[in-house]
Write an enzyme that holds these catalytic residues in place. Structure first.
Site, PDB file in Angstrom:
ATOM      1  N   CYS A  36      -4.497  41.998  37.410  1.00 26.24           N
ATOM      2  CA  CYS A  36      -4.343  41.065  36.242  1.00 26.24           C
ATOM      3  C   CYS A  36      -3.765  39.662  36.737  1.00 26.24           C
ATOM      4  CB  CYS A  36      -3.244  41.854  35.425  1.00 26.24           C
ATOM      5  SG  CYS A  36      -1.638  42.050  36.286  1.00 26.24           S
ATOM      6  N   ASP A  38      -0.878  39.020  37.749  1.00 29.00           N
ATOM      7  CA  ASP A  38       0.699  38.814  37.464  1.00 29.00           C
ATOM      8  C   ASP A  38       1.514  39.299  38.718  1.00 29.00           C
ATOM      9  OD1 ASP A  38       0.030  38.220  34.908  1.00 29.00           O
ATOM     10  OD2 ASP A  38      -0.001  40.518  34.283  1.00 29.00           O
ATOM     11  N   CYS A  65       2.879  39.500  31.905  1.00 34.43           N
ATOM     12  CA  CYS A  65       2.772  39.854  30.746  1.00 34.43           C
ATOM     13  C   CYS A  65       4.273  39.996  30.067  1.00 34.43           C
ATOM     14  CB  CYS A  65       2.095  40.747  30.539  1.00 34.43           C
ATOM     15  SG  CYS A  65       2.620  42.254  31.115  1.00 34.43           S
ATOM     16  N   CYS A 109       2.346  47.637  34.453  1.00 29.14           N
ATOM     17  CA  CYS A 109       3.592  46.433  34.139  1.00 29.14           C
ATOM     18  C   CYS A 109       4.659  46.900  34.579  1.00 29.14           C
ATOM     19  CB  CYS A 109       3.540  45.839  32.825  1.00 29.14           C
ATOM     20  SG  CYS A 109       1.926  45.608  31.994  1.00 29.14           S
TER      21      CYS A 109
END
Ligand code: FES
Length: 162
Positions: A36, A38, A65, A109
């Site tokens: 992703c 991130d 995110c 996440c």
């Protein structure tokens, strides 16, 4: 994502706690997710309490995110006063508990936050990979990193109508 989880994430990112670099930190941990793109970084400051080293403060930066920011905000609050051992025993589901169960697409996440914490605790725990079990749990970021990569099944090529 359930409305309840979404609402809690919105509330957390409206007023994130402990966000930003900690200039006097004792340790820092950084993880990234190439899928992703991130990244989460966590700083820890320790103090002594009853002869034990405890986390006095924790802060984070998240180039990612909103879910990662929300989990990191809550996790850095939860970590205050925890011993190194207690903090090292916390996994992503515990760190994201105040938000409620994360939907499958957002579980990583929370794992990013767990990974950053584990990296920051590495030195304190005095070994290279202190929290990895002999057979890492494939359901965690760290576990996933130790699983053989599948050659297929992750990417799907879909032909679009023109
Ligand atoms: Fe990658 Fe949230 S989508 S950390």
């Amino acid at each position: 994502m359930s409305d309840d989880v979404e609402e809690k994430i919105s509330q957390a990112i409206a007023n994130p706690q402990n966000m930003g670099e900690m200039s006097d930190a004792d340790s820092v941990g950084t993880v990234g997710n190439p899928e992703c793109g991130d990244m989460v970084r966590m700083w820890l400051k320790f103090s002594e309490k009853d002869g034990k080293k405890v986390i006095d403060r924790a802060s984070f930066q998240s180039f990612g995110c909103q879910t990662a920011i929300a989990v990191a905000s809550m996790a850095t609050e939860m970590l205050k006063g925890k011993t190194v051992e207690e903090a090292g025993a916390m996994d992503s589901s515990e760190l994201s508990k105040p938000l409620g169960p994360l939907p499958p697409m957002k579980i990583h996440c929370g794992e990013m936050v767990e990974g950053a914490l584990r990296e920051a605790l590495k030195e304190e725990r005095g070994c290279e990979e202190p929290t990895l079990p002999a057979t890492p749990n494939a359901n965690t970021l760290l576990g996933d990193m130790h699983q053989p990569k599948q050659k297929s099944g992750k990417l799907k090529v879909v032909k679009l109508d023109e």
